[in-house]
Scaffold this motif. Sequence first.
Motif, short mmCIF file in Angstrom:
data_model
loop_
_atom_site.label_atom_id
_atom_site.label_comp_id
_atom_site.label_asym_id
_atom_site.label_seq_id
_atom_site.Cartn_x
_atom_site.Cartn_y
_atom_site.Cartn_z
N LEU A 222 0.82 -1.21 0.00
CA LEU A 222 0.00 0.00 0.00
C LEU A 222 0.86 1.26 0.00
O LEU A 222 0.51 2.26 -0.64
N SER A 223 1.99 1.22 0.69
CA SER A 223 2.90 2.37 0.71
C SER A 223 3.45 2.65 -0.68
O SER A 223 3.53 3.81 -1.10
N LEU A 224 3.82 1.59 -1.40
CA LEU A 224 4.34 1.78 -2.75
C LEU A 224 3.25 2.31 -3.69
O LEU A 224 3.51 3.19 -4.52
N GLU A 225 2.05 1.78 -3.56
CA GLU A 225 0.95 2.26 -4.38
C GLU A 225 0.70 3.74 -4.13
O GLU A 225 0.42 4.51 -5.06
N ARG A 226 0.82 4.14 -2.86
CA ARG A 226 0.64 5.55 -2.50
C ARG A 226 1.73 6.41 -3.14
O ARG A 226 1.45 7.53 -3.62
N GLU A 227 2.95 5.91 -3.16
CA GLU A 227 4.06 6.65 -3.80
C GLU A 227 3.77 6.91 -5.28
O GLU A 227 3.96 8.01 -5.79
N PHE A 228 3.33 5.87 -5.97
CA PHE A 228 3.02 6.03 -7.39
C PHE A 228 1.87 7.00 -7.61
O PHE A 228 1.90 7.83 -8.52
N HIS A 229 0.85 6.91 -6.77
CA HIS A 229 -0.31 7.80 -6.91
C HIS A 229 0.09 9.25 -6.69
O HIS A 229 -0.30 10.15 -7.46
N GLN A 230 0.90 9.50 -5.65
CA GLN A 230 1.32 10.87 -5.36
C GLN A 230 2.23 11.43 -6.44
O GLN A 230 2.27 12.65 -6.66
N ALA A 231 2.95 10.54 -7.14
CA ALA A 231 3.82 10.99 -8.24
C ALA A 231 3.06 11.11 -9.55
O ALA A 231 3.65 11.50 -10.58
N GLY A 232 1.76 10.78 -9.55
CA GLY A 232 0.97 10.86 -10.77
C GLY A 232 1.31 9.79 -11.78
O GLY A 232 1.13 9.99 -12.99
N LEU A 233 1.80 8.65 -11.29
CA LEU A 233 2.22 7.56 -12.17
C LEU A 233 1.29 6.37 -12.04
O LEU A 233 0.72 6.13 -10.96
N ARG A 234 1.17 5.62 -13.11
CA ARG A 234 0.38 4.39 -13.07
C ARG A 234 1.16 3.31 -12.34
O ARG A 234 2.35 3.12 -12.57
N PHE A 235 0.46 2.61 -11.43
CA PHE A 235 1.14 1.55 -10.68
C PHE A 235 1.46 0.39 -11.62
O PHE A 235 0.62 0.00 -12.44
N PRO A 236 2.67 -0.19 -11.53
CA PRO A 236 3.06 -1.28 -12.43
C PRO A 236 2.09 -2.46 -12.36
O PRO A 236 1.58 -2.81 -11.29
N LEU A 237 1.86 -3.07 -13.50
CA LEU A 237 0.97 -4.22 -13.58
C LEU A 237 1.74 -5.54 -13.54
O LEU A 237 1.23 -6.55 -13.06
#
Length: 332
Positions: A222-237
């Motif tokens: 969840l922390s990593l997902e939050r990092e991607f969201h805050q950076a405006g990036l799509r989370f890796p699939l």
Amino acid sequence: MSGIPPAPALPSLDAMISRLRLKQLRLLSVLADHGSLIKASEQLSITQPGASKALAEVETALGATLFVRTNKGLVPTDIGHLVIRYARLIQTDIGHLREEMQGMLEGSGGRLALGVIMGAVPLLSDALTRLLELRPGLSVEIVEDTSARLLRLLEQGRLDVAICRTSISQQPQLYDSIDIHDETLAVIANVAHPLADRDSLELEDLAASRWVVYSANMPMRLSLEREFHQAGLRFPLQLLETTSAFTTLSLLQKNPRIVALVSTEVAAFCTRFGMTRILPLRLRSRSEPYQLVTRHGGSLSPAAMLFMREFPAYQAGIQSDTDQMQGSNAGR
């Protein structure tokens, strides 16, 4: 009306407990290994009619057929496989009971079952090393898994203590816990990773990488997902999901382009021995603290209490409780 017949009623738990015998559970395990009443009776030093009678008794006690006869011998039914698994667990527990009793009688320390999430492995290792200096004869089982799995094992009484997080549970009242360490996160990779020598990195530089992560809904994930969201990036699939530190390291060794999110303690350990590099990426998110968790209302063995005392936060909690009791008594 439905054409599906109702499921047969099982005997009550009290009825099962009163009718089952340990020697019957031993028979089930041996039958599963050999598929033959003759071979099972020989191994257990009983007659074949005696083995047949014992099998019939345990099937009656459980209200289910456990084995069927085939041209290959006795084969467990689906319920039979389930019962055999639990029969073996019970035998293992009896073995652990004897081991602990023997240890106490000999003064050698007994047995301790510990659970740990991957990021807290170095923390557990340090505490356990100190404990073994005090109790060199102590036998220890360590289970590394997710918080969800470790909490289930605590509920079942299969672990004495776990270092994990209770926040993932829908019933945190089932556990006693105390925060023992704030977790910070780092990204590691193979020493030959193309970006390992950069002075600094942004998350965007690693957005196309294949990541090794915990499974969905785990705090670190969840922390990593939050990092991607805050950076405006799509989370890796394309992810590699694992709870194993060894699997993570093996994957990083095999593919220099893979990256992994781990605790800073794990990152420092792996980098210290030249297995990985810490990538110069500053993460803003902090994961939830590690907790020392026990089953609420459960009694702790002397070895478990000694292990918990190796953590300053636990010692501080004990002192705080003592001070409060003394203050309450003084006010009377």
